[in-house]
Design an enzyme around this catalytic site. Structure first.
Site, mmCIF file in Angstrom:
data_model
loop_
_atom_site.group_PDB
_atom_site.id
_atom_site.type_symbol
_atom_site.label_atom_id
_atom_site.label_comp_id
_atom_site.label_asym_id
_atom_site.label_seq_id
_atom_site.Cartn_x
_atom_site.Cartn_y
_atom_site.Cartn_z
ATOM 1 N N GLY A 73 0.832 -1.195 0.000
ATOM 2 C CA GLY A 73 0.000 0.000 0.000
ATOM 3 C C GLY A 73 0.869 1.247 0.000
ATOM 4 N N CYS A 100 5.341 -6.018 1.627
ATOM 5 C CA CYS A 100 5.668 -4.593 1.640
ATOM 6 C C CYS A 100 4.972 -3.893 2.805
ATOM 7 C CB CYS A 100 5.338 -3.962 0.286
ATOM 8 S SG CYS A 100 6.163 -2.369 0.013
ATOM 9 N N TYR A 101 3.973 -3.041 2.562
ATOM 10 C CA TYR A 101 3.271 -2.403 3.673
ATOM 11 C C TYR A 101 2.662 -3.449 4.598
ATOM 12 C CZ TYR A 101 0.136 0.610 6.339
ATOM 13 O OH TYR A 101 -0.507 1.269 7.368
ATOM 14 N N HIS A 187 7.945 -7.550 -3.867
ATOM 15 C CA HIS A 187 6.639 -7.899 -4.428
ATOM 16 C C HIS A 187 6.731 -9.173 -5.275
ATOM 17 C CE1 HIS A 187 4.392 -4.225 -3.311
ATOM 18 N NE2 HIS A 187 5.596 -3.686 -3.320
ATOM 19 N N GLU A 189 4.298 -10.816 -6.479
ATOM 20 C CA GLU A 189 3.175 -10.930 -7.401
ATOM 21 C C GLU A 189 3.479 -10.412 -8.795
ATOM 22 O OE1 GLU A 189 2.434 -7.007 -5.103
ATOM 23 O OE2 GLU A 189 3.407 -8.952 -4.814
ATOM 24 N N ASP A 245 -14.746 -9.797 -23.124
ATOM 25 C CA ASP A 245 -15.377 -9.667 -21.805
ATOM 26 C C ASP A 245 -16.900 -9.679 -21.910
ATOM 27 O OD1 ASP A 245 -12.756 -9.371 -20.973
ATOM 28 O OD2 ASP A 245 -12.870 -7.191 -20.896
ATOM 29 N N LYS A 387 -8.107 -11.200 -17.125
ATOM 30 C CA LYS A 387 -8.361 -11.441 -18.545
ATOM 31 C C LYS A 387 -8.113 -12.892 -18.948
ATOM 32 C CE LYS A 387 -9.166 -8.698 -21.302
ATOM 33 N NZ LYS A 387 -10.442 -8.235 -21.914
#
Length: 531
Positions: A73, A100-101, A187, A189, A245, A387
């Site tokens: 964050g 992280c945060y 991170h 991710e 979508d 997606k």
């Protein structure tokens, strides 16, 4: 207006209605990549959902997750209004990973000290594992980690051990001595971190004990039942764009409620070559759908005349779309629900949670352009998907391959790829150039290797020479990216001969362009679209 089920409701329904014993919750502290964390966990076939950072320990106990991940964050733990966490979550015995945060608030809550880093880290950094630990099983002793922080843990409480470090961050990863609580400053991710998916997989499978039983097919059945229960005997309207979508949404709802679905396609004059014809072919011929086509080209272009600001363009297009949509919807009896193809990245980039700590990057007409007086209740069955997950759902639903793998196209269409004022003349130029690009990608066998490719018409002109004549015409930029989830992306390394052929064809064939450039920016820091 009633919105889609909340993240907490969906997590609970996944736990109970589907018998999903394996749920991991991501507690959102405002990270722009919170959804990406969730996506990486789902790669392990484990259902993952994002919830508010301030859920009480009692509420978390009710949801019965196998693990908690505390996201990053933008705040500092000592800042005014910085998001906090219920300290009692650390007493639940549930494995916790702070990123992280999330790591900083974990240490701050449990007695550690957080300070501004002596050397702020933004970007790649070599990270060295200090000791064997389940979190780093199968990961090399030294790997590249993606850092993005100003603060860092300066002093660990006596209960934590450092298990990895970088040259400027001695506590790049930590482990509580007694509790199943971990923290990492980098991170995992994002694709920039080597073995990041493996690290999250280790947390989910080895530390949380998840076996990986969740499948897209389970989500299809869940969403169909939710739609049936919610809609009852009413009619649902789906706004079709022709992209994957909205097409998947239409196919999913059609399977659930059949002829209770009507689709509206608004031709806004901002479409690619042949787009309207393709939509009519697929949804009238293939799906036998009740399709209403609205020709609103003059109306959209009239409203956009003289407008250059990208956010204003998006808002105008969103408003006119809704007006056209509502006008056509009046001809559909018993219409109560509006279905949209809103995805996870749309929600996070729009800062769609008004109570959440995330910052807004850009607005999406699916999310921010809907007025409260719309008059329909929203159904957004893809709101929690990325997606690539939507494509997998499309395959499961039996959509044609060319529809499932079609490159994404923004809701505002070519208006946000035509930088500056949108005019008929400029749209014709970009439409022709874009068609050439796509033709050449197919000819080179590269279309499926690239996740999104398009032409941007820049609001600048350059000097050129054609034959013996001096020209002063438009500059076109080509954008082509590789991405798994569209939260991060890298530019595509075209073979030079392919780029040369694309450029030559565009300059020779498209009157009004005399220069072609290639965009070599990654996301982050850039976005995929230019506006």
């Amino acid at each position: 207006m009633t919105g889609s089920p909340s993240a907490n409701d969906l997590a609970k329904s996944a736990n109970n209605a589907l018998g999903q014993d394996e749920v991991v919750l991501v507690m959102d502290f405002g990270s722009q990549t919170a959804q990406l964390i969730s996506r990486r966990v789902r790669d392990q076939n484990v259902f993952c959902q994002i919830v508010r950072h301030d859920l009480t320990a009692e509420r978390i106990r009710e949801l019965n997750p196998k693990g908690l991940i505390l996201s990053g964050g933008p705040a500092s733990v000592y800042g005014d209004g910085a998001p906090k966490v219920d300290p009692a979550i650390f007493e639940l015995g549930i494995p916790i990973l702070g990123i992280c945060y999330g790591m900083q608030i974990t240490c701050h809550t449990l007695g550690g000290k957080i300070l501004p880093a002596k050397s702020r880290e933004f970007g790649r950094a070599p990270c060295t594992v200090a000791s064997a630990n389940p979190l780093f099983n199968g990961i090399p002793e030294t790997f590249t980690a993606w850092m993005s922080h100003g603060d860092q843990v300066d002093t660990l409480s006596g209960s934590f051990d450092s298990i990895a470090s970088t040259s400027t961050c001695p506590n790049a990863a930590i482990k509580h001595q007694d509790l199943p609580v971990y923290g990492i400053q980098f991170h995992p991710e994002v694709t920039h971190t080597q073995h990041g998916g493996k690290l999250l997989g280790n947390f989910v499978r080895e530390i949380c004990g998840c076996k990986g039983t969740w499948k897209i097919s389970s989500l299809i059945e869940e969403q169909k039942q939710l739609i049936i229960d919610r809609v009852g005997s009413n009619q649902v309207i789906c706004g079709l764009s022709g992209g994957v979508d909205s097409s998947v949404v239409a196919a999913l709802i059609s399977e659930a409620i059949g002829d209770q679905l009507s689709c509206i396609f608004v031709d806004n004059g901002l479409l690619r070559n042949g787009e309207r014809d393709q939509v009519e072919k697929h949804f009238i011929d293939h799906f036998k759908t009740d399709l209403h086509v609205v020709d609103a080209r003059e109306r959209f272009l009239g409203e956009l005349a003289g407008v250059s600001d990208p956010q204003k363009k998006r808002k105008i297009i969103g408003k006119v779309f809704i007006d056209c949509f509502k006008d056509e919807a009046k001809s559909i009896p018993n219409a109560k629900f509006l279905a949209q193809g809103t995805l996870y990245p749309d929600v996070i980039e729009s800062g769609a949670n008004p109570d959440g700590p995330a910052a807004t990057i850009k607005s999406h007409h699916n999310v921010g352009g809907l007025p409260k007086e719309l008059g329909f209740e929203l159904i957004e069955p893809l709101r929690d998907l990325f997606k690539d997950e939507v494509r997998r759902m499309g395959v499961e639903l039996g959509l044609p391959e060319e529809m499932v793998w079609r490159h994404p196209f923004p809701g505002p269409g070519l208006a946000v790829r035509c930088l500056g004022e949108v005019t008929e003349e400029r749209l014709a130029i970009i439409r022709e150039a874009d068609a050439i690009l796509i033709e050449e990608l197919y000819a080179a066998g590269l279309y499926r290797d690239i996740q999104q490719a398009f032409v941007v018409l820049l609001p600048v002109q350059s000097v050129g020479v054609m034959g013996d004549d001096r020209t002063y015409e438009n500059v076109a930029a080509i954008r082509a990216v590789e991405s798994e989830d569209f939260m991060t992306a890298d530019w595509f390394p075209f073979p030079h001969e392919v780029l040369q052929k694309i450029s030559t064809r565009i300059i020779n064939s498209v009157r009004g362009i005399n220069r072609v450039v290639y965009d070599v920016s990654s996301k982050p820091p850039s976005t995929i679209e230019w506006e």
